[in-house]
Design a protein around this motif. Structure first.
Motif, mmCIF file in Angstrom:
data_model
loop_
_atom_site.group_PDB
_atom_site.id
_atom_site.type_symbol
_atom_site.label_atom_id
_atom_site.label_comp_id
_atom_site.label_asym_id
_atom_site.label_seq_id
_atom_site.Cartn_x
_atom_site.Cartn_y
_atom_site.Cartn_z
ATOM 1 N N HIS A 3 21.538 51.544 48.747
ATOM 2 C CA HIS A 3 20.797 52.592 49.441
ATOM 3 C C HIS A 3 21.395 53.926 49.020
ATOM 4 C CE1 HIS A 3 18.730 50.268 52.809
ATOM 5 N NE2 HIS A 3 19.215 49.374 51.976
ATOM 6 N N ALA A 74 17.609 54.450 54.865
ATOM 7 C CA ALA A 74 16.275 53.986 54.480
ATOM 8 C C ALA A 74 15.261 54.776 55.299
ATOM 9 C CB ALA A 74 16.129 52.492 54.754
ATOM 10 N N ALA A 75 14.018 54.730 54.869
ATOM 11 C CA ALA A 75 12.963 55.431 55.598
ATOM 12 C C ALA A 75 12.808 54.819 56.988
ATOM 13 C CB ALA A 75 11.647 55.330 54.835
ATOM 14 N N HIS A 112 12.213 45.794 55.875
ATOM 15 C CA HIS A 112 12.363 46.373 54.532
ATOM 16 C C HIS A 112 10.996 46.500 53.850
ATOM 17 C CE1 HIS A 112 14.050 47.189 50.600
ATOM 18 N NE2 HIS A 112 13.348 46.187 50.119
ATOM 19 N N HIS A 113 10.150 45.477 53.980
ATOM 20 C CA HIS A 113 8.824 45.522 53.364
ATOM 21 C C HIS A 113 7.871 46.450 54.124
ATOM 22 C CE1 HIS A 113 9.435 42.567 50.248
ATOM 23 N NE2 HIS A 113 10.026 41.776 51.117
ATOM 24 N N ARG A 115 8.455 49.248 55.476
ATOM 25 C CA ARG A 115 8.703 50.669 55.220
ATOM 26 C C ARG A 115 7.807 51.232 54.125
ATOM 27 N NH1 ARG A 115 13.859 48.974 56.358
ATOM 28 N NH2 ARG A 115 14.609 49.942 58.245
ATOM 29 N N SER A 116 7.336 50.392 53.207
ATOM 30 C CA SER A 116 6.520 50.901 52.105
ATOM 31 C C SER A 116 5.108 51.250 52.551
ATOM 32 C CB SER A 116 6.455 49.880 50.974
ATOM 33 O OG SER A 116 5.607 48.818 51.351
ATOM 34 N N ARG A 117 4.623 50.632 53.640
ATOM 35 C CA ARG A 117 3.298 50.911 54.219
ATOM 36 C C ARG A 117 2.146 50.567 53.287
ATOM 37 N NH1 ARG A 117 4.334 56.298 57.793
ATOM 38 N NH2 ARG A 117 6.408 55.712 58.428
ATOM 39 N N ARG A 118 2.393 49.748 52.276
ATOM 40 C CA ARG A 118 1.306 49.283 51.412
ATOM 41 C C ARG A 118 0.899 47.900 51.874
ATOM 42 N NH1 ARG A 118 4.725 50.112 46.359
ATOM 43 N NH2 ARG A 118 4.547 47.872 46.530
ATOM 44 N N ASP A 121 2.852 44.671 50.749
ATOM 45 C CA ASP A 121 4.177 44.556 51.362
ATOM 46 C C ASP A 121 4.079 44.179 52.836
ATOM 47 O OD1 ASP A 121 5.531 45.079 49.030
ATOM 48 O OD2 ASP A 121 5.562 47.240 49.371
#
Length: 146
Positions: A3, A74-75, A112-113, A115-118, A121
């Motif tokens: 990180h 992390a975000a 963790h997945h 956080r990407s907001r896609r 994920d």
């Protein structure tokens, strides 16, 4: 997994962020520690600041405590993430020792997945939680049969 955090013009890297003893690097070298084990980061005037590496339960991510300032590595989690993390949290709270191990691991990996907001994920995050629940049910069924 590393990180990276930018703080006062320096890049800090947290190696092994989820372990019991993460390492903190600045400019490619590990920072020195004081007698208690806290990292020391000199400011612009050369005065050392203490840095503690901790874990933020609200965002399920490591954080740095630099003086009075808290810096997430992390975000932050999206607002609706805790609704998606509910199965893993319930498993961790109600599933005994095995449920706690699977639930906590699934929650941190899914966060963790998320956080990407896609969408792919988010689907992976839900798959991780579903896999944890299925493994728990499978092992619990095997134990009952014995």
């Amino acid at each position: 997994m590393h990180h990276r955090v930018a703080f006062e013009g320096r890049t800090l890297v947290v190696e092994r962020p989820y372990s019991a003893r993460p390492r903190l690097l600045a400019d490619g070298a590990e920072l020195p520690k004081d007698h208690v084990g806290r990292y020391l980061l000199p400011d612009q005037h050369g005065t050392p600041r203490t840095i503690e590496v901790g874990f933020d339960l609200k965002n399920l991510a490591p954080r740095l405590q630099i003086g009075a300032q808290r810096v997430l590595t992390a975000a932050p989690l999206p607002k609706a993430a805790w609704m998606l993390l509910a199965p893993a949290v319930v498993l961790g709270l109600l599933g005994g020792a095995l449920g706690a191990i699977l639930g906590i691991t699934a929650a941190v990996l899914a966060a963790h997945h998320l956080r990407s907001r896609r969408w792919p994920d988010v689907a992976r995050a839900l798959g991780i939680e579903l896999a944890a629940v299925l493994v728990y049910l499978g092992v619990a069924t095997l134990v009952r049969m014995l």
